[in-house]
Design a protein around this motif. Sequence first.
Motif, PDB file in Angstrom:
ATOM      1  N   LYS A 206      39.405  47.657  43.860  1.00 58.31           N
ATOM      2  CA  LYS A 206      40.232  48.797  43.465  1.00 58.31           C
ATOM      3  C   LYS A 206      41.693  48.367  43.294  1.00 58.31           C
ATOM      4  O   LYS A 206      42.386  48.847  42.404  1.00 58.31           O
ATOM      5  CB  LYS A 206      40.129  49.901  44.527  1.00 58.31           C
ATOM      6  N   LEU A 207      42.146  47.475  44.132  1.00 54.64           N
ATOM      7  CA  LEU A 207      43.533  47.030  44.064  1.00 54.64           C
ATOM      8  C   LEU A 207      43.803  46.119  42.868  1.00 54.64           C
ATOM      9  O   LEU A 207      44.919  46.037  42.388  1.00 54.64           O
ATOM     10  CB  LEU A 207      43.922  46.311  45.356  1.00 54.64           C
ATOM     11  N   THR A 208      42.754  45.418  42.365  1.00 55.19           N
ATOM     12  CA  THR A 208      42.954  44.499  41.252  1.00 55.19           C
ATOM     13  C   THR A 208      42.705  45.145  39.895  1.00 55.19           C
ATOM     14  O   THR A 208      42.837  44.476  38.872  1.00 55.19           O
ATOM     15  CB  THR A 208      42.031  43.274  41.404  1.00 55.19           C
ATOM     16  N   GLU A 209      42.329  46.412  39.846  1.00 55.50           N
ATOM     17  CA  GLU A 209      42.104  47.098  38.578  1.00 55.50           C
ATOM     18  C   GLU A 209      43.413  47.228  37.805  1.00 55.50           C
ATOM     19  O   GLU A 209      44.497  47.272  38.381  1.00 55.50           O
ATOM     20  CB  GLU A 209      41.533  48.499  38.818  1.00 55.50           C
ATOM     21  N   HIS A 210      43.275  47.311  36.476  1.00 52.97           N
ATOM     22  CA  HIS A 210      44.446  47.491  35.626  1.00 52.97           C
ATOM     23  C   HIS A 210      44.934  48.935  35.742  1.00 52.97           C
ATOM     24  O   HIS A 210      44.164  49.855  35.997  1.00 52.97           O
ATOM     25  CB  HIS A 210      44.107  47.170  34.177  1.00 52.97           C
TER      26      HIS A 210
END
Length: 147
Positions: free
Chosen positions: A108-112
């Motif tokens: 979730k934290l690495t999503e654009h």
Amino acid sequence: MRYKDIQGITETHFRRLVGVKRPVFEKMVAVVTDYKEKHRKHKNRGRPPKLTIADLVLVMLMYYREYRTFFHVGRSYGMSEGQCYRIVTKIESILIASKLFHLPGKKKLTEHGVEFEVVIVDVTESPVERPKKNSGNIIPARKKGTQ
């Protein structure tokens, strides 16, 4: 310090003391209360607990807020160090399992589309000036010593 002692304080003082806002605290208490009611074996048996559910959540929050040891938090509430540890870990696991107080995962934290503000602090080690050892400044002890 029990929850009944801090019910009358202002919102800003409550947040400074506990670390969360009052509505978040009340939501935590509601989640733990629901869990305890669903998982209780015998509804009408046993001695009533000394600490209310609000006090148990407060114990956990005070432990994390103040970074005190379980011994110190336990002494504040009149319980042993081991009991304080069991309370903190149990309440923590209940809140994590509820998914309301769960932090987002790595995916979730690495999503654009998610933007973060990052502050970098340089905490590298720096040499400390210490006095140099030399034999002239040290008083030698007697070889025989004292008897």
